[in-house]
Design a protein around this motif. Sequence first.
Motif, PDB file in Angstrom:
ATOM      1  N   ARG A  74      26.156  53.116  40.115  1.00  0.00           N
ATOM      2  CA  ARG A  74      26.203  52.337  41.302  1.00  0.00           C
ATOM      3  C   ARG A  74      24.820  51.579  41.702  1.00  0.00           C
ATOM      4  NH1 ARG A  74      30.894  50.466  44.585  1.00  0.00           N
ATOM      5  NH2 ARG A  74      32.647  51.178  43.129  1.00  0.00           N
ATOM      6  N   TYR A  75      24.939  50.926  43.087  1.00  0.00           N
ATOM      7  CA  TYR A  75      23.564  50.057  42.764  1.00  0.00           C
ATOM      8  C   TYR A  75      23.243  49.284  41.952  1.00  0.00           C
ATOM      9  CZ  TYR A  75      23.512  54.190  46.173  1.00  0.00           C
ATOM     10  OH  TYR A  75      23.631  55.039  46.981  1.00  0.00           O
ATOM     11  N   GLU A  76      21.967  49.408  41.321  1.00  0.00           N
ATOM     12  CA  GLU A  76      21.758  48.479  40.128  1.00  0.00           C
ATOM     13  C   GLU A  76      21.829  49.255  38.865  1.00  0.00           C
ATOM     14  OE1 GLU A  76      21.242  45.371  42.500  1.00  0.00           O
ATOM     15  OE2 GLU A  76      20.522  45.151  40.312  1.00  0.00           O
ATOM     16  N   GLY A  77      22.261  50.457  38.975  1.00  0.00           N
ATOM     17  CA  GLY A  77      22.341  51.159  37.613  1.00  0.00           C
ATOM     18  C   GLY A  77      21.816  52.565  37.830  1.00  0.00           C
ATOM     19  N   ILE A  78      21.651  53.092  36.377  1.00  0.00           N
ATOM     20  CA  ILE A  78      21.266  54.514  36.495  1.00  0.00           C
ATOM     21  C   ILE A  78      19.706  54.567  35.857  1.00  0.00           C
ATOM     22  CG2 ILE A  78      21.646  56.910  35.388  1.00  0.00           C
ATOM     23  CD1 ILE A  78      24.602  55.967  35.420  1.00  0.00           C
ATOM     24  N   MET A  91      28.818  50.701  27.934  1.00  0.00           N
ATOM     25  CA  MET A  91      30.183  49.721  27.428  1.00  0.00           C
ATOM     26  C   MET A  91      30.445  48.709  28.739  1.00  0.00           C
ATOM     27  SD  MET A  91      32.378  49.899  25.077  1.00  0.00           S
ATOM     28  CE  MET A  91      32.397  51.716  24.429  1.00  0.00           C
ATOM     29  N   SER A  92      30.564  47.693  28.340  1.00  0.00           N
ATOM     30  CA  SER A  92      31.105  46.556  29.399  1.00  0.00           C
ATOM     31  C   SER A  92      32.296  46.351  29.143  1.00  0.00           C
ATOM     32  CB  SER A  92      30.212  45.257  28.893  1.00  0.00           C
ATOM     33  OG  SER A  92      31.163  44.168  29.659  1.00  0.00           O
ATOM     34  N   ILE A  93      33.558  46.046  30.443  1.00  0.00           N
ATOM     35  CA  ILE A  93      34.727  45.853  30.114  1.00  0.00           C
ATOM     36  C   ILE A  93      34.950  44.297  30.423  1.00  0.00           C
ATOM     37  CG2 ILE A  93      35.606  48.052  31.012  1.00  0.00           C
ATOM     38  CD1 ILE A  93      36.487  46.607  33.691  1.00  0.00           C
ATOM     39  N   GLY A  94      33.926  43.409  30.304  1.00  0.00           N
ATOM     40  CA  GLY A  94      33.966  41.912  30.376  1.00  0.00           C
ATOM     41  C   GLY A  94      32.899  41.546  31.034  1.00  0.00           C
ATOM     42  N   ASP A  95      32.860  40.128  30.783  1.00  0.00           N
ATOM     43  CA  ASP A  95      31.810  39.281  31.265  1.00  0.00           C
ATOM     44  C   ASP A  95      31.828  38.811  32.561  1.00  0.00           C
ATOM     45  OD1 ASP A  95      31.493  37.913  27.956  1.00  0.00           O
ATOM     46  OD2 ASP A  95      30.758  39.631  28.848  1.00  0.00           O
ATOM     47  N   TYR A  96      31.584  39.844  33.587  1.00  0.00           N
ATOM     48  CA  TYR A  96      31.605  39.747  35.019  1.00  0.00           C
ATOM     49  C   TYR A  96      31.095  40.731  35.413  1.00  0.00           C
ATOM     50  CZ  TYR A  96      35.735  42.189  33.630  1.00  0.00           C
ATOM     51  OH  TYR A  96      36.846  42.978  33.033  1.00  0.00           O
ATOM     52  N   VAL A  97      30.411  40.973  36.765  1.00  0.00           N
ATOM     53  CA  VAL A  97      29.785  41.889  37.469  1.00  0.00           C
ATOM     54  C   VAL A  97      30.529  42.683  38.395  1.00  0.00           C
ATOM     55  CG1 VAL A  97      27.316  42.707  38.511  1.00  0.00           C
ATOM     56  CG2 VAL A  97      27.431  40.866  36.847  1.00  0.00           C
ATOM     57  N   LEU A  98      30.734  43.951  38.287  1.00  0.00           N
ATOM     58  CA  LEU A  98      31.496  44.604  39.182  1.00  0.00           C
ATOM     59  C   LEU A  98      30.262  45.531  40.133  1.00  0.00           C
ATOM     60  CD1 LEU A  98      33.924  46.528  36.755  1.00  0.00           C
ATOM     61  CD2 LEU A  98      34.428  44.478  38.255  1.00  0.00           C
ATOM     62  N   ASN A  99      30.727  46.059  41.202  1.00  0.00           N
ATOM     63  CA  ASN A  99      29.705  46.804  41.968  1.00  0.00           C
ATOM     64  C   ASN A  99      29.235  48.286  41.260  1.00  0.00           C
ATOM     65  OD1 ASN A  99      29.563  44.760  43.573  1.00  0.00           O
ATOM     66  ND2 ASN A  99      31.172  45.417  45.107  1.00  0.00           N
ATOM     67  N   GLY A 100      30.018  48.832  40.359  1.00  0.00           N
ATOM     68  CA  GLY A 100      29.862  50.010  39.986  1.00  0.00           C
ATOM     69  C   GLY A 100      30.811  50.303  38.732  1.00  0.00           C
ATOM     70  N   GLY A 101      30.474  51.402  38.266  1.00  0.00           N
ATOM     71  CA  GLY A 101      31.131  51.815  37.048  1.00  0.00           C
ATOM     72  C   GLY A 101      32.612  52.369  37.115  1.00  0.00           C
ATOM     73  N   GLU A 102      33.039  52.695  38.443  1.00  0.00           N
ATOM     74  CA  GLU A 102      34.322  53.507  38.634  1.00  0.00           C
ATOM     75  C   GLU A 102      35.697  52.602  38.067  1.00  0.00           C
ATOM     76  OE1 GLU A 102      32.032  53.305  40.955  1.00  0.00           O
ATOM     77  OE2 GLU A 102      31.286  55.283  41.197  1.00  0.00           O
ATOM     78  N   VAL A 111      29.031  55.055  29.320  1.00  0.00           N
ATOM     79  CA  VAL A 111      28.160  54.712  30.378  1.00  0.00           C
ATOM     80  C   VAL A 111      28.540  53.036  30.858  1.00  0.00           C
ATOM     81  CG1 VAL A 111      26.060  54.305  31.678  1.00  0.00           C
ATOM     82  CG2 VAL A 111      26.217  56.079  30.233  1.00  0.00           C
ATOM     83  N   PRO A 112      29.504  52.806  31.793  1.00  0.00           N
ATOM     84  CA  PRO A 112      29.926  51.416  31.996  1.00  0.00           C
ATOM     85  C   PRO A 112      28.657  50.586  32.507  1.00  0.00           C
ATOM     86  CG  PRO A 112      31.344  53.002  33.131  1.00  0.00           C
ATOM     87  CD  PRO A 112      30.148  53.687  32.749  1.00  0.00           C
ATOM     88  N   SER A 113      28.716  49.559  32.032  1.00  0.00           N
ATOM     89  CA  SER A 113      27.228  48.702  32.259  1.00  0.00           C
ATOM     90  C   SER A 113      27.689  47.196  32.004  1.00  0.00           C
ATOM     91  CB  SER A 113      26.078  49.017  31.340  1.00  0.00           C
ATOM     92  OG  SER A 113      25.252  47.879  31.354  1.00  0.00           O
TER      93      SER A 113
END
Length: 279
Positions: free
Chosen positions: A150-154, A171-182, A122-124
């Motif tokens: 998407r949105y603020e999460g699940i 799982m995060s892919i880095g310390d920045y905020v995306l708009n969704g998990g895709e 779960v990307p987050s």
Amino acid sequence: MRIDVVSIFPEYLEGLRLSLIGKAIDQGLLELGVHDLRAFTVDRHRTVDDTPYGGGAGMVMKAEPWALALERILDAAAAPGSLAPRDRLGEADEAAPADEAAAADAETADAVTAAGKPVLIVPSPAGPVFDQRTAEELAHADHLVFACGRYEGIDQRVLDWAQERFECRPMSIGDYVLNGGEVASMVMIEAVTRLIPGVIGNPESLAEESHEDGLLEYPIYTKPASWRGHEVPEVLLSGNHQAIARWRRDRRLERTAEVRPDLLARLDDLDRGDREALD
Ligand SMILES: Nc1cc(-c2ccc3ccn(Cc4ccc(CN5CCCCC5)cc4)c3c2)n[nH]1
């Protein structure tokens, strides 16, 4: 390996079917299923989100569609052959032709279940950061499922509910905020699947990569030897393989010390030659 991805923007993931991953799917090295979460909504408006309990900005993704989508993926994994390798559920489920269904015998089903629970990623922004070690670990999984929020999460209860059915990995892919998990899922799928034998042409190129052994990679060059007044380092034209290996190692150490000193701090097996390169 089978990978399933659930998203309200399934077309986002179609890029995965290009190039090497697409070829790996065609070669049967990988199966990729992309699923539209809205196909698992239960109301006329195909609602996937609602306002957050406790107030706050934005919307939260509702739990039920996620549970229905994840259950469908689990059921399909337990009875393989019911999903064509390149399927997209949600629209008319492409029932696999009879011969494929016949091919999906009990042994395959056992292999899926015997191999343990599928991994639910779960990307987050609030997860541990994905790195090459994580990629190597996940490359051994039989079944990865990516839940793209998407949105603020699940709704948190989806993860709580999924615990007994999946190995759940925020799982995060880095310390920045995306708009969704895709996008995060595509990053992780690319990093993981390229480690699967046969997916990329030349396995040797995996050996000398950045992060493979904790050091960044050396600079690379190709023809012409002289280009707009910039020359290829002489040693690389020398044919002296020992000198070339030493030069490359020195460049990796220098580059890592300059760009990622944090990685260097983790290395404990630097030899005397390495230390000289760093002085
Ligand atoms: N490495 C990385 C992964 C992601 C990622 C992954 C998945 C989703 C799903 C939605 N978003 C957007 C988002 C998530 C969180 C917030 C903060 N918000 C504060 C109040 C309480 C709720 C959460 C804002 C927007 C995602 C972002 N970003 N970066």
